[in-house]
Enzyme design. Structure first.
Site, PDB file in Angstrom:
ATOM      1  N   GLY A   1      54.584  13.156   6.743  1.00  0.00           N
ATOM      2  CA  GLY A   1      55.824  12.398   7.115  1.00  0.00           C
ATOM      3  C   GLY A   1      56.566  13.275   8.170  1.00  0.00           C
ATOM      4  O   GLY A   1      57.559  12.830   8.722  1.00  0.00           O
ATOM      5  N   ASN A   2      55.981  14.402   8.593  1.00  0.00           N
ATOM      6  CA  ASN A   2      56.569  15.313   9.665  1.00  0.00           C
ATOM      7  C   ASN A   2      55.452  14.906  10.827  1.00  0.00           C
ATOM      8  O   ASN A   2      54.391  15.486  10.755  1.00  0.00           O
ATOM      9  CB  ASN A   2      56.535  16.810   9.085  1.00  0.00           C
ATOM     10  CG  ASN A   2      56.953  17.564  10.245  1.00  0.00           C
ATOM     11  OD1 ASN A   2      56.786  17.428  11.417  1.00  0.00           O
ATOM     12  ND2 ASN A   2      57.131  18.695   9.861  1.00  0.00           N
ATOM     13  N   ILE A   3      55.993  14.011  11.842  1.00  0.00           N
ATOM     14  CA  ILE A   3      55.049  13.546  12.730  1.00  0.00           C
ATOM     15  C   ILE A   3      54.482  14.601  13.487  1.00  0.00           C
ATOM     16  O   ILE A   3      53.421  14.826  13.852  1.00  0.00           O
ATOM     17  CB  ILE A   3      55.833  12.631  13.400  1.00  0.00           C
ATOM     18  CG1 ILE A   3      56.060  11.158  12.556  1.00  0.00           C
ATOM     19  CG2 ILE A   3      54.982  12.184  14.816  1.00  0.00           C
ATOM     20  CD1 ILE A   3      57.080  10.271  13.313  1.00  0.00           C
TER      21      ILE A   3
ATOM     22  N   GLU B   1      65.234  20.231  -0.967  1.00  0.00           N
ATOM     23  CA  GLU B   1      64.749  21.040   0.195  1.00  0.00           C
ATOM     24  C   GLU B   1      66.070  21.706   0.697  1.00  0.00           C
ATOM     25  O   GLU B   1      65.942  22.144   2.131  1.00  0.00           O
ATOM     26  CB  GLU B   1      64.121  20.053   1.254  1.00  0.00           C
ATOM     27  CG  GLU B   1      63.082  19.350   0.551  1.00  0.00           C
ATOM     28  CD  GLU B   1      61.620  19.627   1.111  1.00  0.00           C
ATOM     29  OE1 GLU B   1      61.511  19.976   2.012  1.00  0.00           O
ATOM     30  OE2 GLU B   1      60.722  19.440   0.144  1.00  0.00           O
TER      31      GLU B   1
ATOM     32  N   ARG C   1      62.062  13.482   0.179  1.00  0.00           N
ATOM     33  CA  ARG C   1      61.672  15.083  -0.197  1.00  0.00           C
ATOM     34  C   ARG C   1      62.854  15.478  -1.085  1.00  0.00           C
ATOM     35  O   ARG C   1      62.657  16.408  -1.751  1.00  0.00           O
ATOM     36  CB  ARG C   1      61.664  15.908   0.979  1.00  0.00           C
ATOM     37  CG  ARG C   1      60.052  15.560   1.579  1.00  0.00           C
ATOM     38  CD  ARG C   1      59.655  17.009   2.263  1.00  0.00           C
ATOM     39  NE  ARG C   1      59.017  16.885   3.552  1.00  0.00           N
ATOM     40  CZ  ARG C   1      58.809  18.126   4.458  1.00  0.00           C
ATOM     41  NH1 ARG C   1      59.278  19.056   3.866  1.00  0.00           N
ATOM     42  NH2 ARG C   1      58.269  17.729   5.475  1.00  0.00           N
TER      43      ARG C   1
ATOM     44  N   HIS D   1      64.023  15.071   6.910  1.00  0.00           N
ATOM     45  CA  HIS D   1      65.065  15.980   6.346  1.00  0.00           C
ATOM     46  C   HIS D   1      66.336  15.244   7.095  1.00  0.00           C
ATOM     47  O   HIS D   1      66.320  14.776   8.322  1.00  0.00           O
ATOM     48  CB  HIS D   1      64.950  17.519   6.794  1.00  0.00           C
ATOM     49  CG  HIS D   1      64.089  18.389   5.703  1.00  0.00           C
ATOM     50  ND1 HIS D   1      63.261  18.983   6.434  1.00  0.00           N
ATOM     51  CD2 HIS D   1      63.799  18.336   4.622  1.00  0.00           C
ATOM     52  CE1 HIS D   1      62.580  19.786   5.485  1.00  0.00           C
ATOM     53  NE2 HIS D   1      62.757  19.028   4.368  1.00  0.00           N
TER      54      HIS D   1
ATOM     55  N   ASP E   1      68.708  16.677   8.430  1.00  0.00           N
ATOM     56  CA  ASP E   1      69.100  17.403   9.582  1.00  0.00           C
ATOM     57  C   ASP E   1      68.293  17.046  10.797  1.00  0.00           C
ATOM     58  O   ASP E   1      68.336  17.760  11.993  1.00  0.00           O
ATOM     59  CB  ASP E   1      69.128  18.817   9.432  1.00  0.00           C
ATOM     60  CG  ASP E   1      67.664  19.585   9.018  1.00  0.00           C
ATOM     61  OD1 ASP E   1      66.600  18.733   9.181  1.00  0.00           O
ATOM     62  OD2 ASP E   1      67.479  21.006   8.919  1.00  0.00           O
TER      63      ASP E   1
ATOM     64  N   ASN F   1      55.596  22.101  14.912  1.00  0.00           N
ATOM     65  CA  ASN F   1      55.457  21.925  13.458  1.00  0.00           C
ATOM     66  C   ASN F   1      56.451  21.200  13.022  1.00  0.00           C
ATOM     67  O   ASN F   1      56.726  21.154  11.736  1.00  0.00           O
ATOM     68  CB  ASN F   1      55.340  23.047  12.870  1.00  0.00           C
ATOM     69  CG  ASN F   1      53.754  23.409  12.267  1.00  0.00           C
ATOM     70  OD1 ASN F   1      53.014  22.426  12.039  1.00  0.00           O
ATOM     71  ND2 ASN F   1      53.455  24.703  11.940  1.00  0.00           N
TER      72      ASN F   1
ATOM     73  N   CYS G   1      66.405  23.877  12.098  1.00  0.00           N
ATOM     74  CA  CYS G   1      65.693  24.096  10.789  1.00  0.00           C
ATOM     75  C   CYS G   1      65.366  25.601  10.646  1.00  0.00           C
ATOM     76  O   CYS G   1      65.191  26.167   9.677  1.00  0.00           O
ATOM     77  CB  CYS G   1      64.300  23.508  11.119  1.00  0.00           C
ATOM     78  SG  CYS G   1      64.035  21.766  11.205  1.00  0.00           S
TER      79      CYS G   1
HETATM   80  O1  SUG Z   1      58.794  21.211   6.078  1.00  0.00           O
HETATM   81  N1  SUG Z   1      56.872  22.036   8.901  1.00  0.00           N
HETATM   82  C1  SUG Z   1      58.181  22.055   8.200  1.00  0.00           C
HETATM   83  C2  SUG Z   1      59.273  21.761   9.127  1.00  0.00           C
HETATM   84  C3  SUG Z   1      60.644  22.034   8.425  1.00  0.00           C
HETATM   85  C4  SUG Z   1      61.846  21.623   9.273  1.00  0.00           C
HETATM   86  N2  SUG Z   1      62.979  21.957   8.553  1.00  0.00           N
HETATM   87  C5  SUG Z   1      64.150  21.122   8.770  1.00  0.00           C
HETATM   88  N3  SUG Z   1      63.875  20.073   9.070  1.00  0.00           N
HETATM   89  N4  SUG Z   1      65.045  21.738   8.108  1.00  0.00           N
HETATM   90  C6  SUG Z   1      58.295  20.930   6.966  1.00  0.00           C
HETATM   91  O2  SUG Z   1      57.823  19.986   7.144  1.00  0.00           O
HETATM   92  C7  SUG Z   1      54.494  22.240   8.952  1.00  0.00           C
HETATM   93  C8  SUG Z   1      53.360  23.151   8.822  1.00  0.00           C
HETATM   94  C9  SUG Z   1      51.822  22.929   9.039  1.00  0.00           C
HETATM   95  O3  SUG Z   1      51.471  21.422   9.350  1.00  0.00           O
HETATM   96  O4  SUG Z   1      51.184  23.757   9.423  1.00  0.00           O
HETATM   97  C10 SUG Z   1      55.672  22.270   8.290  1.00  0.00           C
HETATM   98  O5  SUG Z   1      55.558  22.872   7.241  1.00  0.00           O
END
Ligand code: SUG
Length: 416
Positions: free
Chosen positions: A23-25, A162, A194, A230, A232, A341, A347
């Site tokens: 979900g985190n591109i 979170e 999340r 998130h 943010d 990441n 963040c």
């Molecule tokens: O939780 N990335 C974090 C990035 C968090 C960003 N925080 C905010 N938006 N506040 C996450 O997705 C990637 C780690 C990896 O893939 O190795 C990671 O955890």
């Protein structure tokens, strides 16, 4: 004496790209890349140094014990025996993203007039689910003065939390009572939401917030589906200003109306989707900026380089600062290692409004201390980590030694 202090997570020596956050591109795209932990940590220090030079109060949170062998032991395995994803989860430097460490309600908002912090359970992602015990340990040390602070353990893991990444505070000034906004997710098409609404409500109760000045707002499914894992990533607030994408919230009209009723002086700076698409907002991390009030007055937006490189975003920002709005200045920082990441300038920091004199000084920094930290990073952080390196015992040893050197330097060996 209350001031906003940004506590940045120092980027740990095990920083690597393991594609752990569905979900985190950015995390998914960079799976398997070689990471550069030394460069990453120095980028983080440079961001803090620039903020200190602007006269902003700055704090730090420390990297956690990695690889987390205690956590692996609870699963009856170790670094050599763990599956690849489990090993990567044990090595993750994810505590760098301090916005996910906790939710913070400053003293003017709470029932007992103390600043309350609730550690986030981060239960949705395995690699983040084991952060909370050490976060709790650090916060209890940094904010040990119970006349001013109350630290709450995380919400029961049935409900994902979170932290500050899904929380905004608007107020006439940092030191005045404010309106606290909790943003929760319900669904995100193929991606997980999340932040659970029950977790947000529980945190508000822990902190003794006035229900009449607390809002619970649903994040739009479209935003989560576009990679805004998130809030943010699509919105940021500071004092009287809300800066958000048009598609950040499920029902923006109701949210804006509530905000205007509770804080009539609110200024809502909304970026229309036909100027900046959600995809460009997520790619550039336009909203993962630190929106700060400068000591000389006026607000600045501390943005990642990627925002300057994304043409529609930069064009919109140029128009915004040329106009008569509340955000007067753009400050661009290079945090590319973290960005790859999915972690932008915002963040990397946890905001705490408090009197700096009530905080353990080992967690506060000035330029001289940042120089010493940078020197320690130069000497001890690995230069590069390729995915295959995680099985090499020499890497684990270097990561442990590097963290120990930093803790010694900061007189924080108690966290060893
Ligand atoms: O939780 N990335 C974090 C990035 C968090 C960003 N925080 C905010 N938006 N506040 C996450 O997705 C990637 C780690 C990896 O893939 O190795 C990671 O955890």
């Amino acid at each position: 004496m209350l001031a906003e202090i940004n506590f940045d997570g120092i980027i740990g020596p095990s920083h690597n790209y393991a594609g752990l956050s569905h979900g985190n591109i950015a995390s998914t795209i960079h799976l398997g890349d070689t990471s550069y932990p030394r460069r990453a940590a120095l980028e983080g220090v440079a961001k803090m140094r620039a903020n200190v030079r602007r006269g902003l109060a700055q704090g730090i949170l420390l990297p956690h014990r990695r690889p987390n062998t205690d956590w692996l032991a609870t699963l009856q395995t170790d670094v050599a025996g763990a599956s690849e994803p489990l090993r990567a989860a044990a090595f993750s430097a994810s505590p760098m993203w301090a916005a996910n460490a906790a939710t913070v309600s400053p003293a003017p908002d709470t029932g007992d007039g103390r600043c309350h912090l609730t550690v986030a359970n981060l239960r949705t992602m395995a690699h983040r689910s084991h952060e909370w015990p050490e976060t709790l340990e650090q916060l209890k040390l940094a904010f040990a003065d119970q006349r001013h602070f109350e630290i709450h353990p995380p919400v029961w893991p049935a409900f994902g939390d979170e932290g500050a990444a899904n929380h905004m505070r608007l107020a006439p000034r940092h030191d005045a009572p404010g309106v606290e906004v909790f943003v929760y997710g319900v669904r995100g098409k193929a991606f997980p939401a999340r932040q659970h609404v029950e977790a947000s409500h529980a945190v508000a109760r822990f902190h003794g917030l006035d229900p009449d000045r607390t809002l619970f707002v649903q994040q739009s499914e479209t935003a989560i589906g576009a990679g805004a894992f998130h809030n943010d990533v699509v919105a940021v607030a500071n004092e009287t200003v809300l800066f958000a994408h048009e598609q950040a919230f499920d029902d923006r009209h109701a949210f804006h109306a509530d905000l205007r009723r509770l804080l009539p002086q609110v200024e809502i700076v909304e970026v229309p989707a036909d100027r900046v698409s959600l995809a460009d907002a997520v790619r550039s991390y336009l909203f993962n900026a630190q929106l700060v009030t400068l000591p000389e007055g006026g607000m600045a937006l501390i943005l990642p380089e990627e925002a300057r490189e994304t043409a529609p975003v930069w064009a919109w920002l140029q128009e915004m600062v040329a106009g008569n709005g509340p955000i007067r200045e753009l400050i661009v920082v290079d945090v590319r290692q973290s960005m790859a990441n999915g972690g932008g300038p915002a963040c990397l920091r946890l905001r705490v409004v408090a009197d700096p004199a009530t905080i353990d000084p080992r967690f506060l920094v000035d330029e001289a201390k940042l120089d010493r930290i940078a020197d320690c990073i130069e000497r001890h952080w690995p230069e590069a980590i390729a995915p295959a390196d995680l099985v090499d015992p020499a890497l684990a040893e270097q990561v442990v030694r590097a963290r120990a050197a930093l803790l010694d330097l900061l007189d924080l060996a108690v966290l060893a």
